[in-house]
Design an enzyme around this catalytic site. Structure first.
Site, PDB file in Angstrom:
ATOM      1  N   TYR A  95      14.918   1.604   3.890  1.00 50.72           N
ATOM      2  CA  TYR A  95      14.368   2.599   2.948  1.00 50.72           C
ATOM      3  C   TYR A  95      15.321   3.794   2.846  1.00 50.72           C
ATOM      4  O   TYR A  95      15.635   4.270   1.760  1.00 50.72           O
ATOM      5  CB  TYR A  95      12.990   3.036   3.449  1.00 50.72           C
ATOM      6  CG  TYR A  95      12.230   3.957   2.519  1.00 50.72           C
ATOM      7  CD1 TYR A  95      11.438   3.437   1.502  1.00 50.72           C
ATOM      8  CD2 TYR A  95      12.279   5.345   2.663  1.00 50.72           C
ATOM      9  CE1 TYR A  95      10.723   4.284   0.648  1.00 50.72           C
ATOM     10  CE2 TYR A  95      11.575   6.187   1.832  1.00 50.72           C
ATOM     11  CZ  TYR A  95      10.796   5.648   0.822  1.00 50.72           C
ATOM     12  OH  TYR A  95      10.089   6.494  -0.020  1.00 50.72           O
ATOM     13  N   SER A 107      13.655  10.486  -2.474  1.00 48.99           N
ATOM     14  CA  SER A 107      12.829  10.756  -1.285  1.00 48.99           C
ATOM     15  C   SER A 107      13.490  11.842  -0.453  1.00 48.99           C
ATOM     16  O   SER A 107      14.695  12.113  -0.618  1.00 48.99           O
ATOM     17  CB  SER A 107      12.749   9.463  -0.454  1.00 48.99           C
ATOM     18  OG  SER A 107      12.202   9.707   0.821  1.00 48.99           O
TER      19      SER A 107
HETATM   20  P1  NAP Z   1       2.486   3.246  -3.584  1.00 48.81           P
HETATM   21  O1  NAP Z   1       1.133   3.862  -3.770  1.00 48.81           O
HETATM   22  O2  NAP Z   1       2.678   2.203  -2.535  1.00 48.81           O
HETATM   23  O3  NAP Z   1       3.044   2.756  -4.982  1.00 48.81           O
HETATM   24  C1  NAP Z   1       4.216   2.013  -5.097  1.00 48.81           C
HETATM   25  C2  NAP Z   1       4.252   1.394  -6.479  1.00 48.81           C
HETATM   26  O4  NAP Z   1       5.378   0.516  -6.588  1.00 48.81           O
HETATM   27  C3  NAP Z   1       3.006   0.527  -6.722  1.00 48.81           C
HETATM   28  O5  NAP Z   1       2.653   0.619  -8.068  1.00 48.81           O
HETATM   29  C4  NAP Z   1       3.534  -0.848  -6.384  1.00 48.81           C
HETATM   30  O6  NAP Z   1       2.783  -1.887  -6.927  1.00 48.81           O
HETATM   31  C5  NAP Z   1       4.908  -0.758  -7.027  1.00 48.81           C
HETATM   32  N1  NAP Z   1       5.738  -1.863  -6.607  1.00 48.81           N
HETATM   33  C6  NAP Z   1       6.066  -2.213  -5.356  1.00 48.81           C
HETATM   34  N2  NAP Z   1       6.793  -3.355  -5.371  1.00 48.81           N
HETATM   35  C7  NAP Z   1       6.925  -3.716  -6.673  1.00 48.81           C
HETATM   36  C8  NAP Z   1       7.534  -4.794  -7.341  1.00 48.81           C
HETATM   37  N3  NAP Z   1       8.161  -5.782  -6.666  1.00 48.81           N
HETATM   38  N4  NAP Z   1       7.481  -4.864  -8.691  1.00 48.81           N
HETATM   39  C9  NAP Z   1       6.820  -3.900  -9.388  1.00 48.81           C
HETATM   40  N5  NAP Z   1       6.204  -2.863  -8.814  1.00 48.81           N
HETATM   41  C10 NAP Z   1       6.249  -2.777  -7.475  1.00 48.81           C
HETATM   42  O7  NAP Z   1       3.513   4.379  -3.187  1.00 48.81           O
HETATM   43  P2  NAP Z   1       3.865   5.824  -3.794  1.00 48.81           P
HETATM   44  O8  NAP Z   1       3.796   6.760  -2.675  1.00 48.81           O
HETATM   45  O9  NAP Z   1       3.099   6.100  -5.045  1.00 48.81           O
HETATM   46  O10 NAP Z   1       5.411   5.565  -4.099  1.00 48.81           O
HETATM   47  C11 NAP Z   1       5.990   5.664  -5.384  1.00 48.81           C
HETATM   48  C12 NAP Z   1       7.458   6.007  -5.211  1.00 48.81           C
HETATM   49  O11 NAP Z   1       7.578   7.288  -4.575  1.00 48.81           O
HETATM   50  C13 NAP Z   1       8.235   5.023  -4.335  1.00 48.81           C
HETATM   51  O12 NAP Z   1       9.537   4.853  -4.861  1.00 48.81           O
HETATM   52  C14 NAP Z   1       8.306   5.755  -2.998  1.00 48.81           C
HETATM   53  O13 NAP Z   1       9.405   5.356  -2.234  1.00 48.81           O
HETATM   54  C15 NAP Z   1       8.444   7.186  -3.477  1.00 48.81           C
HETATM   55  N6  NAP Z   1       8.101   8.213  -2.494  1.00 48.81           N
HETATM   56  C16 NAP Z   1       6.838   8.342  -2.023  1.00 48.81           C
HETATM   57  C17 NAP Z   1       6.573   9.358  -1.106  1.00 48.81           C
HETATM   58  C18 NAP Z   1       5.194   9.594  -0.545  1.00 48.81           C
HETATM   59  O14 NAP Z   1       5.068  10.470   0.312  1.00 48.81           O
HETATM   60  N7  NAP Z   1       4.169   8.915  -0.982  1.00 48.81           N
HETATM   61  C19 NAP Z   1       7.587  10.201  -0.675  1.00 48.81           C
HETATM   62  C20 NAP Z   1       8.863  10.026  -1.172  1.00 48.81           C
HETATM   63  C21 NAP Z   1       9.111   9.027  -2.095  1.00 48.81           C
HETATM   64  P3  NAP Z   1       1.601  -2.577  -6.020  1.00 48.81           P
HETATM   65  O15 NAP Z   1       0.443  -1.638  -6.117  1.00 48.81           O
HETATM   66  O16 NAP Z   1       1.389  -3.894  -6.690  1.00 48.81           O
HETATM   67  O17 NAP Z   1       2.133  -2.681  -4.628  1.00 48.81           O
END
Ligand code: NAP
Length: 247
Positions: A152, A139
């Site tokens: 986080y 991130s």
């Molecule tokens: P998201 O749409 O909330 O997706 C998160 C994913 O992680 C979902 O598939 C979620 O499943 C899964 N997850 C959460 N808890 C879990 C568990 N206990 N066991 C298995 N799976 C689990 O968010 P995203 O933005 O795509 O995030 C993906 C990654 O990118 C994360 O590591 C996040 O920190 C990182 N990131 C995102 C951003 C951004 O701007 N979006 C920026 C920097 C980093 P559920 O659908 O069941 O909750």
């Protein structure tokens, strides 16, 4: 040979039912990998997207709130790609931040990442002469402090750290360990920020590219980092942020 091809590779992507993880799974499959889409909920939508495009995928239920959930998944299964994408976020001021919110985020975003990689590498190192790749989703908060997200930020700094130590340990053994630091990407994770007009404008004003990132922007980068074209990249934390950190 196409240096970006993932033909013949087997990949596992965590948190692949939605958002960035879904886009990564689709991108790996588009380059020829057979992708196991891991979620705590069924990843049927991602599997359908991949199969519709002519790729190969299956769904696997794992709840990474148990950081050891990945044990036993990799042995003898021929995986050579692991993408640790699953992640959660909890927001509160540091003075009122609870132990429960600290532990929940550390377990999924850091402890599960390390122990899933350990299980993957144990199996990958048994497969002599097969190149393997790990990509961790870090991130901007692997570099910056952020606002009201102490666990986080701590976990994502930790992800950058373990990416480097594991690269040191395994670069000579044929495993590339790298990370991607996404900028502000439009997913469920950032819905609250995008819904807040003040934060949304402040964020957009600072992004040189002038837009929120799309999950596909991260998918293509992950496919590259898993490919032979990236074979000399070890321990990198690659910013994919529309220029945010260059500002
Ligand atoms: P998201 O749409 O909330 O997706 C998160 C994913 O992680 C979902 O598939 C979620 O499943 C899964 N997850 C959460 N808890 C879990 C568990 N206990 N066991 C298995 N799976 C689990 O968010 P995203 O933005 O795509 O995030 C993906 C990654 O990118 C994360 O590591 C996040 O920190 C990182 N990131 C995102 C951003 C951004 O701007 N979006 C920026 C920097 C980093 P559920 O659908 O069941 O909750």
């Amino acid at each position: 040979m196409n240096p970006f091809s993932l033909e013949g590779r087997r990949a596992l992507v965590t948190g692949a039912n939605t958002g960035i993880g879904q886009a990564i799974a689709v991108s790996l499959a588009a380059q020829g990998a057979r992708v196991t889409c891991v979620g705590r909920r069924d990843c049927y939508e991602t599997v359908a997207l991949i199969e519709k495009a002519g790729g190969k995928a299956e769904s696997l239920l794992l709840d990474l709130a148990n950081p050891m959930a990945g044990q036993g998944v990799f042995a003898g299964e021929g995986y050579s790609i692991l993408v640790n994408n699953a992640g959660i976020i909890r927001r509160d001021d540091s003075l009122s931040f609870t132990e429960a919110d600290w532990d929940a985020v550390m377990d999924v975003n850091l402890k599960a990442v390390f122990f899933t990689i350990q299980a993957f590498a144990e199996a990958a190192l048994e497969q002599d002469n097969t190149p393997a790749a790990v990509v961790n989703i870090a991130s901007l908060l692997s570099f910056q402090g952020g606002i009201r997200v102490p666990s986080y930020t701590a976990a994502k700094h930790g992800v950058a750290g373990i990416t480097k130590i594991l690269a040191n340990e395994w670069a000579a053994k044929g495993i590339n360990v790298n990370a991607i630091a996404p900028g502000y990407i439009a997913t469920n994770n950032t819905a609250a920020l995008r819904a807040d007009p003040v934060r949304n404008k402040a964020i957009l004003d600072r992004i040189p590219a002038g837009r929120w990132g799309a999950s596909e922007d991260i998918g293509g980068t992950a496919a590259f980092l898993c490919s032979p074209a990236a074979r000399y990249i070890h321990g990198a934390v690659l910013n994919v942020d529309g220029g945010w950190l260059a500002r």
